[in-house]
Scaffold this motif. Structure first.
Motif, PDB file in Angstrom:
ATOM      1  N   ASP A   2       0.827  -1.205   0.000  1.00 36.96           N
ATOM      2  CA  ASP A   2       0.000   0.000   0.000  1.00 36.96           C
ATOM      3  C   ASP A   2       0.865   1.260   0.000  1.00 36.96           C
ATOM      4  OD1 ASP A   2      -2.411  -1.333  -0.044  1.00 36.96           O
ATOM      5  OD2 ASP A   2      -2.625  -1.371   2.135  1.00 36.96           O
ATOM      6  N   ASN A   3       1.908   1.257   0.827  1.00 34.94           N
ATOM      7  CA  ASN A   3       2.779   2.431   0.908  1.00 34.94           C
ATOM      8  C   ASN A   3       3.491   2.693  -0.415  1.00 34.94           C
ATOM      9  OD1 ASN A   3       2.092   2.899   3.587  1.00 34.94           O
ATOM     10  ND2 ASN A   3       3.798   1.710   4.393  1.00 34.94           N
ATOM     11  N   ARG A   7       0.937   4.047  -2.907  1.00 31.25           N
ATOM     12  CA  ARG A   7       0.639   5.438  -2.558  1.00 31.25           C
ATOM     13  C   ARG A   7       1.764   6.361  -3.009  1.00 31.25           C
ATOM     14  NH1 ARG A   7       1.732   8.198   2.401  1.00 31.25           N
ATOM     15  NH2 ARG A   7       0.312   9.966   2.764  1.00 31.25           N
ATOM     16  N   ARG A  42       1.567   9.273  -5.907  1.00 36.25           N
ATOM     17  CA  ARG A  42       1.951  10.645  -5.595  1.00 36.25           C
ATOM     18  C   ARG A  42       3.012  11.151  -6.572  1.00 36.25           C
ATOM     19  NH1 ARG A  42       1.411  13.067  -0.709  1.00 36.25           N
ATOM     20  NH2 ARG A  42      -0.415  11.705  -0.588  1.00 36.25           N
ATOM     21  N   TRP A  63      -3.830   4.269  -6.126  1.00 36.33           N
ATOM     22  CA  TRP A  63      -4.178   4.745  -4.790  1.00 36.33           C
ATOM     23  C   TRP A  63      -5.324   5.736  -4.878  1.00 36.33           C
ATOM     24  CZ3 TRP A  63      -3.057   2.966  -0.160  1.00 36.33           C
ATOM     25  CH2 TRP A  63      -3.348   3.740   0.955  1.00 36.33           C
ATOM     26  N   ASP A  81      -6.793   8.652  -3.746  1.00 47.30           N
ATOM     27  CA  ASP A  81      -6.414   9.771  -2.886  1.00 47.30           C
ATOM     28  C   ASP A  81      -7.614  10.421  -2.204  1.00 47.30           C
ATOM     29  OD1 ASP A  81      -7.475  10.840  -5.173  1.00 47.30           O
ATOM     30  OD2 ASP A  81      -5.863  12.268  -5.543  1.00 47.30           O
ATOM     31  N   GLU A 110      -7.841   9.524   1.341  1.00 47.54           N
ATOM     32  CA  GLU A 110      -6.917  10.199   2.236  1.00 47.54           C
ATOM     33  C   GLU A 110      -7.282  11.652   2.474  1.00 47.54           C
ATOM     34  OE1 GLU A 110      -2.076  10.434   2.865  1.00 47.54           O
ATOM     35  OE2 GLU A 110      -2.944   9.515   1.072  1.00 47.54           O
TER      36      GLU A 110
END
Length: 234
Positions: free
Chosen positions: A30-31, A34, A38, A94, A96, A99
């Motif tokens: 996941d990181n 992400r 980005r 991801w 966003d 988030e």
């Protein structure tokens, strides 16, 4: 103590270790997704936007010749296509909105888009206030919804889908219900089978559980329940 007791204990410890490892791998995955999303937004996205602006300035200075203007229009359309492809890639990597806008917006928009895309009546019942859960919990809720909707299109043959989120002090629960043929009526594909297994392991890693059951009145219900972390004493 029976001879099988040590073996049973070893098997239980190994299963726990594997579950913990899978949870860690999913978190790292996941990181990375992400971070890549980005980077696509900050680097590639900004560069494409700058190119579009430069092309607009150049087009304004071009001689008004049909061949040149037509070529400039083709370049502009190509840039817009690349920008949209980049945006879709970011979203697939991801979400966003999860988030920056929260669980309620991310889930609601996904359900709305699903209904519009597949022509299925899709309803979403959400808490009045934004659920207070860690990002890891929000990701599992979103992944569960994605798998639930994917299962509907692949196997359920449904005309209606209801997505319900219940939030209380101790746990949060998401349910995806449909009026289709129900689980087990059609053979599950490999992608769907492993997709649900991955989401189930994600839930278990957070101390929760996931279940896919048939409804008494037809259709199926995919439910994930996640306990909320206990606040740390200050």
């Amino acid at each position: 103590m029976s001879a099988s007791a040590p073996e049973d204990q070893h098997s239980a410890m190994r299963a726990a270790d594997l579950s913990d490892l899978l949870g860690h791998v999913n978190t790292c995955w996941d990181n990375e997704r992400r971070a890549l999303a980005r980077q696509l937004h900050d680097s590639l996205g900004s560069s494409l936007t700058a190119l579009t602006m430069h092309l607009g300035l150049l087009t304004a200075k071009l001689p008004q010749e049909p061949a040149l203007l037509d070529r400039a229009t083709q370049m502009k359309n190509l840039l817009h296509t690349i920008i949209e492809t980049n945006r879709q890639m970011q979203h697939r990597l991801w979400n966003d909105k999860l988030e920056f806008l929260g669980i309620r917006v991310a889930l609601s928009e996904l359900v709305t888009q699903f209904g519009e895309q597949h022509g299925i009546t899709s309803r979403c019942s959400l808490p009045d206030e934004e659920p207070m859960v860690p990002r890891s919990h929000a990701v599992v809720l979103l992944r569960t919804l994605e798998e639930g909707l994917r299962n509907v299109t692949a196997h359920a043959g449904a005309t209606e889908v209801d997505v319900i989120v219940d939030d209380n002090e101790d746990e949060i629960m998401l349910t995806v219900k449909d009026n289709g043929v129900g689980p087990g009526s059609q053979p599950a594909g490999t992608d769907g089978k492993y997709g649900l297994r991955v989401v189930r392991e994600r839930a278990v890693y957070l101390g929760g559980r996931l279940a896919l059951n048939g409804n008494p009145d037809g259709g199926s219900a995919l439910t994930v329940i996640l306990p909320k972390p206990v606040p740390q004493a200050s």
